[in-house]
Design an enzyme around this catalytic site. Structure first.
Site, PDB file in Angstrom:
ATOM      1  N   GLU A 143      19.120 -10.392  38.664  1.00 35.72           N
ATOM      2  CA  GLU A 143      18.666  -9.379  39.617  1.00 35.72           C
ATOM      3  C   GLU A 143      18.818  -9.895  41.039  1.00 35.72           C
ATOM      4  OE1 GLU A 143      15.530  -6.704  37.109  1.00 35.72           O
ATOM      5  OE2 GLU A 143      14.670  -8.326  38.278  1.00 35.72           O
TER       6      GLU A 143
ATOM      7  N   CYS B 201      18.415 -10.818  49.027  1.00 35.57           N
ATOM      8  CA  CYS B 201      17.779 -11.939  48.343  1.00 35.57           C
ATOM      9  C   CYS B 201      18.621 -12.226  47.106  1.00 35.57           C
ATOM     10  CB  CYS B 201      16.349 -11.545  47.961  1.00 35.57           C
ATOM     11  SG  CYS B 201      15.500 -12.810  47.015  1.00 35.57           S
TER      12      CYS B 201
ATOM     13  N   CYS C 291       7.513 -22.559  36.801  1.00 31.46           N
ATOM     14  CA  CYS C 291       6.300 -22.258  37.581  1.00 31.46           C
ATOM     15  C   CYS C 291       5.508 -21.176  36.847  1.00 31.46           C
ATOM     16  CB  CYS C 291       6.662 -21.793  38.989  1.00 31.46           C
ATOM     17  SG  CYS C 291       7.712 -22.973  39.848  1.00 31.46           S
TER      18      CYS C 291
ATOM     19  N   CYS D 105      15.650 -19.872  35.010  1.00 31.25           N
ATOM     20  CA  CYS D 105      15.255 -21.026  35.818  1.00 31.25           C
ATOM     21  C   CYS D 105      14.522 -21.986  34.894  1.00 31.25           C
ATOM     22  CB  CYS D 105      14.326 -20.576  36.947  1.00 31.25           C
ATOM     23  SG  CYS D 105      13.812 -21.924  38.033  1.00 31.25           S
TER      24      CYS D 105
ATOM     25  N   CYS E 124       5.557 -17.219  37.890  1.00 31.90           N
ATOM     26  CA  CYS E 124       6.843 -16.573  38.200  1.00 31.90           C
ATOM     27  C   CYS E 124       7.506 -15.984  36.958  1.00 31.90           C
ATOM     28  CB  CYS E 124       7.752 -17.617  38.841  1.00 31.90           C
ATOM     29  SG  CYS E 124       9.430 -17.055  39.150  1.00 31.90           S
TER      30      CYS E 124
ATOM     31  N   CYS F  10       8.570 -11.002  45.396  1.00 30.04           N
ATOM     32  CA  CYS F  10       8.760 -12.428  45.101  1.00 30.04           C
ATOM     33  C   CYS F  10       8.271 -12.763  43.702  1.00 30.04           C
ATOM     34  CB  CYS F  10       7.963 -13.290  46.072  1.00 30.04           C
ATOM     35  SG  CYS F  10       8.463 -13.127  47.757  1.00 30.04           S
TER      36      CYS F  10
HETATM   37  N1  SAH Z   1      13.227 -21.137  43.021  1.00 29.54           N
HETATM   38  C1  SAH Z   1      13.015 -21.124  44.408  1.00 29.54           C
HETATM   39  C2  SAH Z   1      13.382 -19.817  45.061  1.00 29.54           C
HETATM   40  C3  SAH Z   1      13.030 -18.541  44.363  1.00 29.54           C
HETATM   41  S1  SAH Z   1      11.405 -17.968  44.294  1.00 29.54           S
HETATM   42  C4  SAH Z   1      11.573 -21.455  44.722  1.00 29.54           C
HETATM   43  O1  SAH Z   1      10.770 -21.494  43.815  1.00 29.54           O
HETATM   44  O2  SAH Z   1      11.288 -21.703  45.886  1.00 29.54           O
HETATM   45  C5  SAH Z   1      10.967 -17.312  45.905  1.00 29.54           C
HETATM   46  C6  SAH Z   1       9.492 -17.496  46.216  1.00 29.54           C
HETATM   47  O3  SAH Z   1       8.641 -16.637  45.438  1.00 29.54           O
HETATM   48  C7  SAH Z   1       9.011 -18.916  45.939  1.00 29.54           C
HETATM   49  O4  SAH Z   1       8.208 -19.369  46.987  1.00 29.54           O
HETATM   50  C8  SAH Z   1       8.197 -18.713  44.690  1.00 29.54           C
HETATM   51  O5  SAH Z   1       7.301 -19.747  44.461  1.00 29.54           O
HETATM   52  C9  SAH Z   1       7.548 -17.391  44.948  1.00 29.54           C
HETATM   53  N2  SAH Z   1       6.963 -16.743  43.778  1.00 29.54           N
HETATM   54  C10 SAH Z   1       7.280 -16.903  42.482  1.00 29.54           C
HETATM   55  N3  SAH Z   1       6.498 -16.122  41.708  1.00 29.54           N
HETATM   56  C11 SAH Z   1       5.674 -15.447  42.528  1.00 29.54           C
HETATM   57  C12 SAH Z   1       4.653 -14.463  42.343  1.00 29.54           C
HETATM   58  N4  SAH Z   1       4.335 -14.025  41.139  1.00 29.54           N
HETATM   59  N5  SAH Z   1       4.029 -13.996  43.437  1.00 29.54           N
HETATM   60  C13 SAH Z   1       4.370 -14.414  44.667  1.00 29.54           C
HETATM   61  N6  SAH Z   1       5.319 -15.327  44.918  1.00 29.54           N
HETATM   62  C14 SAH Z   1       5.969 -15.833  43.855  1.00 29.54           C
HETATM   63 FE1  SF4 Z   2      12.104 -21.052  39.286  1.00 34.31          FE
HETATM   64 FE2  SF4 Z   2      10.386 -19.093  39.762  1.00 34.31          FE
HETATM   65 FE3  SF4 Z   2       9.622 -21.638  40.058  1.00 34.31          FE
HETATM   66 FE4  SF4 Z   2      11.338 -20.567  41.813  1.00 34.31          FE
HETATM   67  S1  SF4 Z   2       9.213 -19.938  41.476  1.00 34.31           S
HETATM   68  S2  SF4 Z   2      11.496 -22.574  40.802  1.00 34.31           S
HETATM   69  S3  SF4 Z   2      12.492 -19.195  40.458  1.00 34.31           S
HETATM   70  S4  SF4 Z   2      10.231 -20.654  38.116  1.00 34.31           S
END
Ligand code: SAH
Ligand code: SF4
Length: 299
Positions: free
Chosen positions: A48, A61, A72, A68, A75, A289
């Site tokens: 996406e 974006c 985290c 991934c 996410c 995000c």
């Molecule tokens: N993988 C990279 C970039 C993609 S995520 C990273 O983790 O930085 C883009 C941003 O969205 C990151 O700061 C991530 O931590 C945040 N993010 C992920 N899940 C989220 C959620 N459920 N609510 C808000 N931000 C989130």
């Molecule tokens: Fe991967 Fe989501 Fe963590 Fe970014 S926030 S590193 S996309 S698992």
């Protein structure tokens, strides 16, 4: 390309592969016009990507991986692990397609979609060259942000390139105790190691660093957290982006009440830390995000 000799065409055919993306589905937000694309890749995988309109122009974006592997907890992108890295041309194609489909010129790019760009370093680097080259898309590196969950080895590599992009670091917690529970990457590189890498990065590039901090109710939104965060960021020229945690149906994390988010911001301000609350875009189409996914059928 009939305007080049057959022998060269054959050579290009053997040596080069430009992967394109196909629009599998498209959703437009009724709230703010944000467009989310589900793209089908040459091998049948899906990613996406999101197009956002701001006052200063259009931002895409982009995703950098199918899935991934960073895991985290808050996410959606990493729920099923990593399938594969995207090629540089597949990252680029997300911007070209969004531009074509809407008849617009994309002026800004954030590498904040699905995937960890520094876990796909070579393709991300190649993408940065192609997107900024005047014979490529000609989008200046100053208009590009790369977000990382804290892959320290990648930050070191990136600093050697000394590019004028904005480095965004997803910190999300002021202590290892909290960060360990939500971001497994912290067990490999802890906060001190990460912030030391940021300091070295800043020394070389002289660029201000963005720290992303997703506010999760009851996890990282207390006054103590704000105070600790301000303390840890001392000595780094930076800006903090507060992101109210977006809902992901597989977990139970919630965003704090808006008043508490504003309080958190003011606690930081009282300690001299500049923070803004990120506007949520595409909330009605799961385009915010951390909500991007790799599967068809979830749109
Ligand atoms: N993988 C990279 C970039 C993609 S995520 C990273 O983790 O930085 C883009 C941003 O969205 C990151 O700061 C991530 O931590 C945040 N993010 C992920 N899940 C989220 C959620 N459920 N609510 C808000 N931000 C989130
Ligand atoms: Fe991967 Fe989501 Fe963590 Fe970014 S926030 S590193 S996309 S698992």
């Amino acid at each position: 390309m009939l305007n080049i000799p057959a022998a060269l065409r054959k050579k290009l055919d053997e040596k080069c592969f430009i992967a394109n993306v196909e629009i599998a589905k498209k959703l437009v937000s009724a709230i703010d016009g944000t467009v989310k694309y589900l793209y089908r890749l040459y091998d049948g995988e899906y990613i996406e990507s999101v197009l956002m309109k701001y006052e200063h122009g259009y931002t895409v974006c982009v995703s950098t991986q199918v899935g991934c592997r960073m895991g985290c907890k808050f996410c959606a992108s990493g729920l099923n692990g990593l399938t594969r890295n995207l090629l540089a041309s597949e990252i680029l194609a997300q911007i070209i397609m969004a531009g074509k489909d809407n008849g617009i010129r994309v002026s800004n790019v954030v590498m904040m979609g699905m995937g960890e760009p520094l876990d796909n370093f070579e393709n991300s680097k190649r993408f940065l060259n192609l997107v900024s080259d005047k014979n490529g898309l000609g989008i200046g590196l100053r208009h590009i942000s790369l977000s990382t969950s804290g892959v320290v080895s990648g930050i070191e590599e990136l600093s050697k390139l000394n590019l004028p992009i904005t480095l965004s670091v997803s910190l999300h917690a002021p202590s290892d105790e909290i960060r360990n529970t939500i971001m497994p990457v912290n067990k490999k590189w802890n906060i001190k190691e990460l912030l030391d890498a940021c300091k070295r990065y800043q020394k070389i590039t002289t660029r201000r660093i963005s720290f992303e901090y997703a506010l999760i109710e009851g996890v990282n939104d207390s006054k103590e957290c704000a105070d600790m965060l301000a303390e840890r960021l001392k000595g780094i020229m930076c800006h903090v982006n507060l992101i109210p945690a977006n809902p992901v149906k597989e977990n139970s994390f919630k965003k704090p009440d808006i008043n508490n988010i504003k309080k958190f911001q003011s606690f930081l301000a009282a300690k001299g830390v500049n923070a803004t609350i990120r506007r949520t875009l595409g909330a009605d189409i799961n385009a915010s995000c951390g909500q991007l996914r790799k599967k068809e059928g979830v749109l």
